[in-house]
Scaffold this motif. Structure first.
Motif, PDB file in Angstrom:
ATOM      1  N   GLY A 126     -28.637  33.133  82.832  1.00  0.00           N
ATOM      2  CA  GLY A 126     -28.813  34.561  83.100  1.00  0.00           C
ATOM      3  C   GLY A 126     -28.331  35.458  81.985  1.00  0.00           C
ATOM      4  N   ARG A 127     -28.079  34.901  80.806  1.00  0.00           N
ATOM      5  CA  ARG A 127     -27.572  35.719  79.690  1.00  0.00           C
ATOM      6  C   ARG A 127     -28.596  36.763  79.251  1.00  0.00           C
ATOM      7  N   GLY A 128     -29.878  36.402  79.297  1.00  0.00           N
ATOM      8  CA  GLY A 128     -30.905  37.352  78.897  1.00  0.00           C
ATOM      9  C   GLY A 128     -30.930  38.582  79.779  1.00  0.00           C
ATOM     10  N   VAL A 129     -30.763  38.372  81.085  1.00  0.00           N
ATOM     11  CA  VAL A 129     -30.717  39.505  82.014  1.00  0.00           C
ATOM     12  C   VAL A 129     -29.483  40.354  81.743  1.00  0.00           C
ATOM     13  N   ALA A 130     -28.334  39.693  81.529  1.00  0.00           N
ATOM     14  CA  ALA A 130     -27.089  40.427  81.315  1.00  0.00           C
ATOM     15  C   ALA A 130     -27.173  41.325  80.093  1.00  0.00           C
ATOM     16  N   LEU A 131     -27.630  40.775  78.966  1.00  0.00           N
ATOM     17  CA  LEU A 131     -27.746  41.595  77.765  1.00  0.00           C
ATOM     18  C   LEU A 131     -28.871  42.618  77.909  1.00  0.00           C
ATOM     19  N   GLY A 132     -29.908  42.265  78.679  1.00  0.00           N
ATOM     20  CA  GLY A 132     -30.969  43.230  78.954  1.00  0.00           C
ATOM     21  C   GLY A 132     -30.460  44.433  79.718  1.00  0.00           C
ATOM     22  N   SER A 164     -35.747  43.667  73.103  1.00  0.00           N
ATOM     23  CA  SER A 164     -34.629  43.961  72.215  1.00  0.00           C
ATOM     24  C   SER A 164     -33.417  43.066  72.467  1.00  0.00           C
ATOM     25  N   ALA A 165     -32.964  43.000  73.715  1.00  0.00           N
ATOM     26  CA  ALA A 165     -31.771  42.220  74.019  1.00  0.00           C
ATOM     27  C   ALA A 165     -31.991  40.729  73.822  1.00  0.00           C
ATOM     28  N   GLN A 166     -33.237  40.291  73.886  1.00  0.00           N
ATOM     29  CA  GLN A 166     -33.508  38.862  73.775  1.00  0.00           C
ATOM     30  C   GLN A 166     -33.261  38.325  72.368  1.00  0.00           C
ATOM     31  N   PHE A 167     -33.421  39.166  71.355  1.00  0.00           N
ATOM     32  CA  PHE A 167     -33.085  38.725  70.000  1.00  0.00           C
ATOM     33  C   PHE A 167     -31.587  38.458  69.880  1.00  0.00           C
ATOM     34  N   SER A 168     -30.778  39.338  70.454  1.00  0.00           N
ATOM     35  CA  SER A 168     -29.333  39.115  70.436  1.00  0.00           C
ATOM     36  C   SER A 168     -28.969  37.871  71.242  1.00  0.00           C
ATOM     37  N   THR A 169     -29.658  37.672  72.348  1.00  0.00           N
ATOM     38  CA  THR A 169     -29.390  36.494  73.169  1.00  0.00           C
ATOM     39  C   THR A 169     -29.715  35.216  72.400  1.00  0.00           C
ATOM     40  N   ILE A 170     -30.829  35.197  71.679  1.00  0.00           N
ATOM     41  CA  ILE A 170     -31.192  34.039  70.878  1.00  0.00           C
ATOM     42  C   ILE A 170     -30.114  33.753  69.835  1.00  0.00           C
ATOM     43  N   VAL A 171     -29.627  34.798  69.172  1.00  0.00           N
ATOM     44  CA  VAL A 171     -28.568  34.617  68.178  1.00  0.00           C
ATOM     45  C   VAL A 171     -27.346  33.959  68.818  1.00  0.00           C
ATOM     46  N   SER A 172     -26.982  34.422  70.015  1.00  0.00           N
ATOM     47  CA  SER A 172     -25.802  33.860  70.684  1.00  0.00           C
ATOM     48  C   SER A 172     -25.998  32.388  71.048  1.00  0.00           C
ATOM     49  N   GLU A 173     -27.255  31.937  71.101  1.00  0.00           N
ATOM     50  CA  GLU A 173     -27.553  30.563  71.493  1.00  0.00           C
ATOM     51  C   GLU A 173     -27.737  29.610  70.315  1.00  0.00           C
ATOM     52  N   ILE A 174     -28.173  30.114  69.155  1.00  0.00           N
ATOM     53  CA  ILE A 174     -28.470  29.203  68.049  1.00  0.00           C
ATOM     54  C   ILE A 174     -27.551  29.373  66.846  1.00  0.00           C
ATOM     55  N   ALA A 175     -26.775  30.454  66.782  1.00  0.00           N
ATOM     56  CA  ALA A 175     -25.879  30.655  65.641  1.00  0.00           C
ATOM     57  C   ALA A 175     -24.672  29.724  65.738  1.00  0.00           C
ATOM     58  N   ASP A 176     -23.994  29.522  64.615  1.00  0.00           N
ATOM     59  CA  ASP A 176     -22.727  28.792  64.604  1.00  0.00           C
ATOM     60  C   ASP A 176     -21.797  29.446  65.628  1.00  0.00           C
ATOM     61  N   PRO A 177     -21.343  28.706  66.657  1.00  0.00           N
ATOM     62  CA  PRO A 177     -20.562  29.335  67.733  1.00  0.00           C
ATOM     63  C   PRO A 177     -19.355  30.114  67.239  1.00  0.00           C
ATOM     64  N   ALA A 178     -18.755  29.692  66.131  1.00  0.00           N
ATOM     65  CA  ALA A 178     -17.571  30.385  65.634  1.00  0.00           C
ATOM     66  C   ALA A 178     -17.908  31.719  64.990  1.00  0.00           C
ATOM     67  N   TYR A 179     -19.194  31.941  64.680  1.00  0.00           N
ATOM     68  CA  TYR A 179     -19.575  33.154  63.965  1.00  0.00           C
ATOM     69  C   TYR A 179     -20.707  33.901  64.668  1.00  0.00           C
ATOM     70  N   VAL A 180     -20.734  33.827  65.985  1.00  0.00           N
ATOM     71  CA  VAL A 180     -21.750  34.552  66.746  1.00  0.00           C
ATOM     72  C   VAL A 180     -21.617  36.052  66.528  1.00  0.00           C
ATOM     73  N   GLY A 181     -20.402  36.565  66.537  1.00  0.00           N
ATOM     74  CA  GLY A 181     -20.197  38.000  66.328  1.00  0.00           C
ATOM     75  C   GLY A 181     -20.675  38.451  64.966  1.00  0.00           C
ATOM     76  N   GLN A 197     -27.442  40.839  61.911  1.00  0.00           N
ATOM     77  CA  GLN A 197     -28.802  41.108  62.365  1.00  0.00           C
ATOM     78  C   GLN A 197     -28.983  42.587  62.673  1.00  0.00           C
ATOM     79  N   LEU A 198     -28.018  43.174  63.368  1.00  0.00           N
ATOM     80  CA  LEU A 198     -28.111  44.593  63.701  1.00  0.00           C
ATOM     81  C   LEU A 198     -28.083  45.464  62.446  1.00  0.00           C
ATOM     82  N   ALA A 199     -27.269  45.075  61.453  1.00  0.00           N
ATOM     83  CA  ALA A 199     -27.199  45.842  60.213  1.00  0.00           C
ATOM     84  C   ALA A 199     -28.554  45.876  59.524  1.00  0.00           C
ATOM     85  N   LEU A 200     -29.215  44.720  59.447  1.00  0.00           N
ATOM     86  CA  LEU A 200     -30.536  44.671  58.825  1.00  0.00           C
ATOM     87  C   LEU A 200     -31.557  45.499  59.622  1.00  0.00           C
ATOM     88  N   GLY A 201     -31.492  45.388  60.936  1.00  0.00           N
ATOM     89  CA  GLY A 201     -32.438  46.122  61.773  1.00  0.00           C
ATOM     90  C   GLY A 201     -32.294  47.623  61.622  1.00  0.00           C
TER      91      GLY A 201
END
Length: 408
Positions: free
Chosen positions: A137-143, A326-343, A349-353
């Protein structure tokens, strides 16, 4: 996790979502404050069109600067999110209050840039913090969080439609709300799905973008951002012109109400996008949303001079789908990025956007001057269509198995 533990966590995570979503909306109230009182500021300070545009762009560029510095210092992974959110909210409140002392556009633009930089300490850490409360349910939460912010972005247009407000009072109220939001966020700690603590690695932000999966995710996000803020920033101007061309009374007020509806409907889009992302898969949902959003922009290129009800109906559809992913891109990052550097990944990603949004916002009036609104809408529609291709590419990579519980 056992069923008993899951049942204990379930109520707590929804409480955390309610608190943190409300806290972020309050904390980011200064971002939207200038838009609510821009007509009054233009009169009080005799602002030119360029000055008024810079008041909007300064927040975007300030956010970019703050996000770049935060990502380089890995702040969102080395400092507790609630500490960053509180600091950012208090800094934003102070910079916003400074507008009461500003004597003209130069000081106001600088203060708006500081406000934007402060928001970089609020938004990315909040997304990371909420990710620790939700695995399913992370996608709904960030949505829900992004939807709340979308509604907040729409409210200034409603204020202007109702006749505006005393600008000093709006500044004071939004500053108080920002401080309150920081305090509220302090009450929300990390959830049970915590990410590992990071060590200081200044180059990590760049490394995160060099991987193919993260690169495609970012390209998809950039396609989404290409049109989003440009549409939000200029729709009222476009619709005012349309109503004037059709000789309808009080076109500015009518356009303000229409813009509130077009931006505000995106809050529902964010929720629906979260539900579909969790159920269908995020790559599928984001590609679909961008195809529909891009199609709406291209359709408006052909219907820019149609009857206002027709244009408004199509624009409401655009407003729904333009933010649904919009929120789904952030959710994907939280799922595939190095867990120690999700933030750090989220912040980068937000800076580039937001860097891209500054360019597209500035480009729209140039395009309108050369080819009218049809040309502007056509150019905006290209971004999401390219972004959809990037997300289809991501769906074919092995990392897709880690997205949305294996749904991609």
């Amino acid at each position: 996790m056992s069923n008993a533990v899951s049942q204990d966590v379930a109520p707590a995570r929804w409480t955390a979502l309610t608190w943190l979503a409300s806290a972020v909306v309050f904390a980011m109230a200064p971002w939207f404050s200038a838009a609510a009182v821009l007509p009054q500021l233009r009169a009080a300070w005799t602002l030119s069109d360029t000055d008024a545009a810079w008041l909007t762009l300064a927040v975007q560029l300030g956010f970019v600067l703050g996000a770049v510095l935060s990502a380089a210092l890995n702040l969102a992974d080395r400092i507790a999110p609630r500490q960053l959110i509180l600091a950012g909210a208090l800094l934003a409140a102070g910079a916003n209050l400074g507008l009461l002392l500003a004597q003209g556009p130069l000081a106001a633009i600088a203060l708006r840039a500081v406000t934007g930089a402060a928001m970089a300490l609020v938004y990315p850490p909040a997304l990371k913090a909420m990710s620790t409360w939700f695995r399913s349910g992370r996608g709904v939460a960030l949505g829900v969080m992004v939807g709340a912010l979308t509604l907040a972005a729409a409210l200034p247009h409603l204020v202007n439609g109702l006749g505006g407000a005393n600008w000093q009072a709006v500044i004071v109220v939004t500053s108080v709300l920002a401080a309150l939001g920081g305090v509220m966020a302090w009450r929300v700690g990390n959830g049970p799905h915590q990410f590992p603590r990071a060590v200081f690695r200044p180059a990590q932000a760049w490394r995160l973008l060099t991987g193919r999966a993260m690169g495609l995710t970012t390209l998809g996000y950039l396609g989404h951002m290409w049109e989003l803020y440009a549409m939000w920033a200029w729709f009222a101007v476009f619709f005012t012109r349309l109503l004037s061309d059709h000789d309808l009374p009080d076109p500015q007020r009518g356009a303000a109400y229409a813009t509130f509806a077009v931006v505000g409907v995106g809050a529902l889009g964010c929720y629906v996008g979260g539900v579909l992302g969790d159920r269908w898969g995020r790559t599928r949902l984001t590609a679909l949303a961008m195809c529909l959003s891009g199609a709406c922009a291209l359709a408006l290129a052909f219907l820019a001079d149609a009857a206002p009800p027709v244009v408004l109906a199509l624009s409401l559809l655009w407003g729904f789908w333009i933010i649904a992913d919009s929120a789904q891109f952030s959710t994907i990052v939280s799922e595939i990025a190095d867990p120690a550097y999700v933030g750090t990944a989220l912040t980068t990603q937000l800076a580039l956007g937001f860097t891209l949004t500054a360019g597209s916002i500035a480009l729209v009036p140039v395009l309108v001057g050369r080819g009218g609104w049809p040309l502007a809408f056509a150019v905006l529609g290209v971004g999401p269509l390219l972004g959809a291709l990037a997300m289809r590419g991501l769906a074919r990579l092995p990392e897709a198995a880690r997205i949305a519980g294996g749904r991609g």
